[in-house]
Design a protein around this motif. Structure first.
Motif, PDB file in Angstrom:
ATOM      1  N   TRP A  81      43.603  45.945  41.297  1.00 38.80           N
ATOM      2  CA  TRP A  81      42.185  46.272  41.471  1.00 38.80           C
ATOM      3  C   TRP A  81      41.320  45.039  41.706  1.00 38.80           C
ATOM      4  CZ3 TRP A  81      40.789  50.824  42.906  1.00 38.80           C
ATOM      5  CH2 TRP A  81      41.552  51.932  42.540  1.00 38.80           C
ATOM      6  N   ALA A  82      41.784  43.869  41.291  1.00 38.45           N
ATOM      7  CA  ALA A  82      41.032  42.634  41.570  1.00 38.45           C
ATOM      8  C   ALA A  82      41.007  42.360  43.077  1.00 38.45           C
ATOM      9  CB  ALA A  82      41.650  41.456  40.829  1.00 38.45           C
ATOM     10  N   VAL A  83      42.136  42.595  43.745  1.00 34.74           N
ATOM     11  CA  VAL A  83      42.207  42.431  45.196  1.00 34.74           C
ATOM     12  C   VAL A  83      41.337  43.480  45.883  1.00 34.74           C
ATOM     13  CG1 VAL A  83      43.721  42.556  47.207  1.00 34.74           C
ATOM     14  CG2 VAL A  83      44.495  41.387  45.137  1.00 34.74           C
ATOM     15  N   VAL A  84      41.400  44.703  45.412  1.00 36.59           N
ATOM     16  CA  VAL A  84      40.588  45.779  45.993  1.00 36.59           C
ATOM     17  C   VAL A  84      39.104  45.442  45.888  1.00 36.59           C
ATOM     18  CG1 VAL A  84      39.928  48.215  45.794  1.00 36.59           C
ATOM     19  CG2 VAL A  84      42.330  47.535  45.508  1.00 36.59           C
ATOM     20  N   GLN A  85      38.684  44.944  44.725  1.00 39.38           N
ATOM     21  CA  GLN A  85      37.278  44.598  44.511  1.00 39.38           C
ATOM     22  C   GLN A  85      36.825  43.493  45.464  1.00 39.38           C
ATOM     23  OE1 GLN A  85      36.431  43.018  40.613  1.00 39.38           O
ATOM     24  NE2 GLN A  85      34.271  43.620  40.696  1.00 39.38           N
ATOM     25  N   SER A  86      37.690  42.554  45.765  1.00 35.05           N
ATOM     26  CA  SER A  86      37.337  41.438  46.642  1.00 35.05           C
ATOM     27  C   SER A  86      37.301  41.841  48.110  1.00 35.05           C
ATOM     28  CB  SER A  86      38.331  40.285  46.458  1.00 35.05           C
ATOM     29  OG  SER A  86      38.285  39.771  45.136  1.00 35.05           O
ATOM     30  N   MET A  87      38.204  42.741  48.514  1.00 36.33           N
ATOM     31  CA  MET A  87      38.331  43.084  49.929  1.00 36.33           C
ATOM     32  C   MET A  87      37.475  44.277  50.349  1.00 36.33           C
ATOM     33  SD  MET A  87      42.435  42.491  50.578  1.00 36.33           S
ATOM     34  CE  MET A  87      42.279  42.713  52.359  1.00 36.33           C
ATOM     35  N   ALA A  88      37.159  45.164  49.406  1.00 33.74           N
ATOM     36  CA  ALA A  88      36.467  46.410  49.754  1.00 33.74           C
ATOM     37  C   ALA A  88      35.121  46.209  50.460  1.00 33.74           C
ATOM     38  CB  ALA A  88      36.298  47.275  48.512  1.00 33.74           C
ATOM     39  N   PRO A  89      34.250  45.271  50.013  1.00 37.70           N
ATOM     40  CA  PRO A  89      32.965  45.101  50.722  1.00 37.70           C
ATOM     41  C   PRO A  89      33.147  44.715  52.190  1.00 37.70           C
ATOM     42  CG  PRO A  89      32.874  44.058  48.567  1.00 37.70           C
ATOM     43  CD  PRO A  89      34.304  44.438  48.794  1.00 37.70           C
ATOM     44  N   GLY A 139      41.035  33.037  48.071  1.00 37.36           N
ATOM     45  CA  GLY A 139      39.918  33.342  47.174  1.00 37.36           C
ATOM     46  C   GLY A 139      39.107  34.536  47.649  1.00 37.36           C
ATOM     47  N   ARG A 140      38.053  34.857  46.880  1.00 36.10           N
ATOM     48  CA  ARG A 140      37.249  36.050  47.144  1.00 36.10           C
ATOM     49  C   ARG A 140      36.588  36.008  48.525  1.00 36.10           C
ATOM     50  NH1 ARG A 140      35.862  39.338  42.786  1.00 36.10           N
ATOM     51  NH2 ARG A 140      33.959  39.941  43.882  1.00 36.10           N
ATOM     52  N   ALA A 141      36.062  34.833  48.915  1.00 40.24           N
ATOM     53  CA  ALA A 141      35.378  34.730  50.210  1.00 40.24           C
ATOM     54  C   ALA A 141      36.349  34.998  51.352  1.00 40.24           C
ATOM     55  CB  ALA A 141      34.745  33.349  50.366  1.00 40.24           C
TER      56      ALA A 141
END
Length: 268
Positions: A81-89, A139-141
């Motif tokens: 879910w950490a990956v999903v949260q970063s990529m979803a937007p 990373g998130r960006a």
């Protein structure tokens, strides 16, 4: 009025799509688009809109399919879910923007893009190059940027994103079964955003096809979704049972067949 053979075809498609979505972490668009194109041609829908309708209808059906699949993968603790949260937007932004391009493209371009994309993805999965053991997810960006690209291509080809996100995650040393589960979760925002875009961009063509809503043919969405919600969890069970090499080969073979089918349907 929908004739019986057409309805039975949609019922069969919904069952297969749900199972495939659960097994491979794809939304099922890679399967639906070429088959829906053939079915819509069979029903003599407007030729210049038949691929657009297949794309939009597929994307709308993926909303239910991907949600059912992600729930089943979540129960098996197969979603990062950490990956999903970063990529979803990024996925939401890319998927919505791409529908504007799809609305103005002709059927042959869309079919060719779809076929070429699926063929290249199949080659990548079949070759199965081993990633560097030290390679980690960015990373998130960077994940936001990758999500935008995946969302855009997925909406343009009307897929749930699994044929992109699964190889991407696995290439960064995410175990294949966890990559499939995470991809299933990423397919949901792609489907929601893409569906909205296909409704908006196809709104002016609604009157050309009875029972359509923008570029979405409602009877097909309802029938496919009703079946896929039951078969997606079954596919998930098989995903955690089958050996990894078999899953990869099935994934690649499916993409090869679909890319050829899509191009043949439109060109012929």
């Amino acid at each position: 009025m929908i004739d019986l053979p057409f309805m039975l075809s949609l019922i069969a498609l919904g069952g297969i799509v749900g199972f495939t979505a659960g097994l491979l972490g794809v939304g099922g668009g890679g399967l639906m688009v070429p088959i829906l194109t053939s079915l819509f041609l069979w029903q003599k829908m407007p030729l210049e809109q038949v691929v657009h309708l297949a794309l939009g209808t597929s994307m709308a059906s993926i909303v239910v399919t991907s949600f059912s699949s992600l729930r089943a993968h979540h129960k098996n603790q197969g979603v990062d879910w950490a990956v999903v949260q970063s990529m979803a937007p990024g996925i939401l932004l890319g998927a919505f923007a791409a529908t504007f391009l799809a609305a103005f493209a002709n059927a042959l371009f869309l079919a060719s893009f779809f076929a070429l994309f699926m063929f290249c993805t199949a080659i990548q999965m079949l070759v199965g190059a081993t990633p560097n053991p030290s390679r980690q997810l960015p990373g998130r960006a960077q994940l936001f940027g990758v999500g935008s690209i995946i969302g855009g291509i997925s909406a343009l080809a009307s897929i749930g994103g699994g044929s992109l996100s699964v190889p991407f995650l696995h290439w960064h040393n995410v175990p294949i079964k966890r990559a499939i589960g995470t991809s299933a979760a990423l397919g949901f925002p792609i489907a929601v955003s893409g569906t909205l875009g296909y409704i908006i961009n196809g709104w002016q063509h609604t009157s050309a096809t009875p029972l359509s809503f923008g570029f979405i043919y409602l009877p097909a969405v309802i029938i496919i979704s009703a079946l896929s919600v039951f078969t997606a969890p079954l596919g998930v069970k098989f995903a955690y049972y089958l050996p990894v090499p078999i899953i990869k080969r099935v994934f690649a073979l499916l993409l090869f067949l679909l890319s050829a089918k899509m191009l043949f349907s439109v060109v012929s």
